[in-house]
Design an enzyme around this catalytic site. Structure first.
Site, short mmCIF file in Angstrom:
data_model
loop_
_atom_site.label_atom_id
_atom_site.label_comp_id
_atom_site.label_asym_id
_atom_site.label_seq_id
_atom_site.Cartn_x
_atom_site.Cartn_y
_atom_site.Cartn_z
N GLU A 120 57.07 10.32 114.60
CA GLU A 120 57.18 9.86 116.00
C GLU A 120 56.31 8.61 116.12
O GLU A 120 55.09 8.68 116.09
CB GLU A 120 56.68 10.96 116.94
CG GLU A 120 56.64 10.54 118.40
CD GLU A 120 55.89 11.55 119.27
OE1 GLU A 120 55.97 12.77 119.02
OE2 GLU A 120 55.20 11.09 120.20
N ARG A 173 52.41 2.91 121.80
CA ARG A 173 51.04 2.57 122.19
C ARG A 173 50.63 1.25 121.56
O ARG A 173 49.56 0.74 121.85
CB ARG A 173 50.07 3.65 121.70
CG ARG A 173 50.24 4.91 122.47
CD ARG A 173 49.39 6.01 121.92
NE ARG A 173 50.01 7.26 122.28
CZ ARG A 173 49.52 8.44 122.01
NH1 ARG A 173 48.38 8.53 121.38
NH2 ARG A 173 50.15 9.51 122.38
N LYS A 204 58.29 19.04 124.78
CA LYS A 204 56.93 18.79 124.33
C LYS A 204 55.98 19.53 125.28
O LYS A 204 56.20 19.54 126.49
CB LYS A 204 56.66 17.28 124.35
CG LYS A 204 55.23 16.90 124.03
CD LYS A 204 55.09 15.42 123.74
CE LYS A 204 53.62 15.03 123.62
NZ LYS A 204 53.44 13.77 122.91
C1 3PG Z 1 50.39 12.63 121.69
O1 3PG Z 1 50.66 11.57 122.18
O2 3PG Z 1 51.28 13.45 121.47
C2 3PG Z 1 48.97 12.97 121.46
O3 3PG Z 1 48.12 11.94 121.75
C3 3PG Z 1 48.68 13.46 120.09
O4 3PG Z 1 47.56 14.22 120.27
P1 3PG Z 1 46.43 14.33 119.17
O5 3PG Z 1 45.97 12.92 118.90
O6 3PG Z 1 45.37 15.20 119.78
O7 3PG Z 1 47.05 14.94 117.95
#
Ligand code: 3PG
Length: 219
Positions: free
Chosen positions: A42, A46, A130
């Site tokens: 994924e 960002r 999700k």
């Molecule tokens: C996301 O966007 O799904 C999360 O920021 C991932 O979360 P994590 O960095 O705690 O794994």
């Protein structure tokens, strides 16, 4: 199309959440995940590199099921789909993004954290969602509580998941796969530590197989 993406992510049991700064890292990253038994990624919006990174993975590593994450606008969903993203992941439930994806038959996994949001997703016909941010909103306890009223829903918990708590999530029948950035952190990617990404991927895939009682021979 939609069903096959859900099937593929569920089979893998993991969805690496990636923030790529340099498009040059996209192909080696996808290859590193694949070498570790994780044939999906994924790529989050960002960073400015997201769309081009998705394009390169879709074209050059087609065996990896590439999707777009942190999709906050319809415009980003469009950019992602045009680049070859096979699914769209959003942190929250935005009906405009969901409708756009449904109209184009693109798999979409909106983020949900409450029964109300789950109901909104169900009303759109979505049953794989999700669950974000997993650890902060109640983790496995909340997922267990949601299992009774929402028997048809499968979740992809993401947020605060890592090798230490992964198994407790995967053991839940309403968890399709777990998402997270620990498999390929920004630092590992920036330092070119692709062998370590493969190692972490294998470690996580072994856990998936162990929890599910599947053979590890394919790893
Ligand atoms: C996301 O966007 O799904 C999360 O920021 C991932 O979360 P994590 O960095 O705690 O794994």
């Amino acid at each position: 199309m939609y069903a096959s993406v859900i099937e593929e992510l569920s089979r893998i049991g993991l969805v690496p959440v990636i923030a790529l700064e340099r498009v040059e890292d996209a192909v080696p990253l996808a290859q590193a995940l694949h070498a570790g038994g994780i044939a999906c990624a994924e790529i989050t919006f960002r960073t400015a590199a997201a769309a081009e990174a998705i394009r390169r993975i879709a074209n050059e590593v087609p065996e990896v099921c590439v999707g777009a994450g942190t999709v906050l606008t319809v415009q980003q969903a469009q950019l992602a789909a045009d680049a070859g993203a096979r699914y769209i992941v959003a942190p929250g439930f935005d009906p405009a993004i969901v409708d756009w994806c449904l109209d184009r038959r693109i798999a979409v996994f909106p983020g949900v954290a409450t029964p109300t949001e789950i109901s909104m997703a169900l009303a759109k016909g979505l049953t794989t969602l999700k669950f974000f941010p997993a650890e902060e909103i109640g983790g496995t306890r909340l997922l267990k509580a949601l299992a009774a009223p929402f028997q048809q829903v499968r979740f992809i918990p993401t947020g605060g998941i890592n090798a230490a708590n992964l198994a407790t999530y995967l053991a839940l029948p309403n968890v399709a796969a777990c998402g997270g950035s620990w498999l390929a952190t920004k630092a590992l990617i920036e330092q070119g530590q692709f062998a370590e990404i493969t190692r972490l991927s294998k470690e996580a895939r072994v856990l998936v197989c162990e929890v599910r009682g599947e053979s590890k021979e394919m790893l």
